[in-house]
Design an enzyme around this catalytic site. Structure first.
Site, PDB file in Angstrom:
ATOM      1  N   GLY A  51      28.936  -9.035  57.573  1.00 45.40           N
ATOM      2  CA  GLY A  51      28.914  -8.061  58.650  1.00 45.40           C
ATOM      3  C   GLY A  51      27.612  -7.292  58.679  1.00 45.40           C
ATOM      4  N   CYS A  52      27.631  -6.125  59.293  1.00 43.47           N
ATOM      5  CA  CYS A  52      26.427  -5.292  59.423  1.00 43.47           C
ATOM      6  C   CYS A  52      25.790  -5.046  58.063  1.00 43.47           C
ATOM      7  CB  CYS A  52      26.784  -3.968  60.082  1.00 43.47           C
ATOM      8  SG  CYS A  52      25.389  -2.825  60.206  1.00 43.47           S
TER       9      CYS A  52
END
Length: 212
Positions: A51-52
């Site tokens: 993810g981020c």
């Protein structure tokens, strides 16, 4: 490129051309002041995407035995991509974190535990509210030993999910590490520089069983 297209990996033939010049980054890690590029003797490297990368990098720099971390891009085609290019879905990269660690203090299997327990590995080309191929879950092993450990951990985590009543299939990509490109300096140690910044990662409440 539409949001729909960004849920499908671009082909190498269609990927953006990129550039030969790497992104300039600070010499030292903003949190611990260790080198951002050098790997001291006896230390090893691991690459994870979950993810981020802002929250992922912070997750790992807090672990004992981790020497340095860096946000960047892996698993794609475009050389030295920009953040904007990666977010377009036209480079093939995932937002990833480079971890330099001391295996005498923290084992690769312990890094895998942090990986599995702190994101949702079933979401395909997204993580939480972040949508796009750059947010996919991935492990990029550098050695046969890392590759074997990564695959074994995926099997154990899938079994642990099933035991907990979660029968969704894991979508985590496990692929031999392609070149890692550092992200722009503004993304390095972002949540240290911006303590109230966005962090969209979170686990599913399942623990990785220990390796045999």
């Amino acid at each position: 490129m539409s949001l729909f297209d960004k849920k499908h990996l671009v082909t190498q033939a269609d990927a953006l051309p990129g550039r030969n010049t790497p992104m300039p980054i600070a010499t030292l890690h903003a949190v611990n002041e260790h080198s951002m590029t050098n790997v001291p003797a006896g230390m090893e490297i691991a690459y994870f995407a979950m993810g981020c990368f802002w929250g992922v990098e912070r997750l790992f720099w807090q672990l004992p035995g981790v020497y340095s971390t860096a946000a960047g891009y892996a698993g794609g085609y475009t050389p030295n991509p920009t953040y904007r290019e990666v977010c377009s879905g036209q480079t093939g990269h995932a937002e990833a974190v480079r971890i330099v660690y001391d295996p005498a203090v923290i084992r690769y299997e312990q890094l895998l535990q942090t990986f599995w327990e702190n994101h949702d590995p079933t979401q395909g080309m997204q993580q939480g509210n972040d949508h796009g191929t750059q947010y996919r879950s991935a492990i990029y092993p550098l050695t046969p030993e890392q590759n074997a450990a990564a695959h074994a951990s995926r099997e154990r985590f899938q079994a642990a999910m099933a035991a907990a009543g979660d029968h969704r299939p894991i979508t985590t990509e496990i692929a031999h590490a392609t070149p890692f490109y550092y992200a722009e300096d503004e993304h390095q140690q972002y949540l240290h520089k911006n303590p109230y910044g966005y962090c969209g990662i979170g686990g599913i409440g399942v623990c990785l069983p220990p390796d045999a």
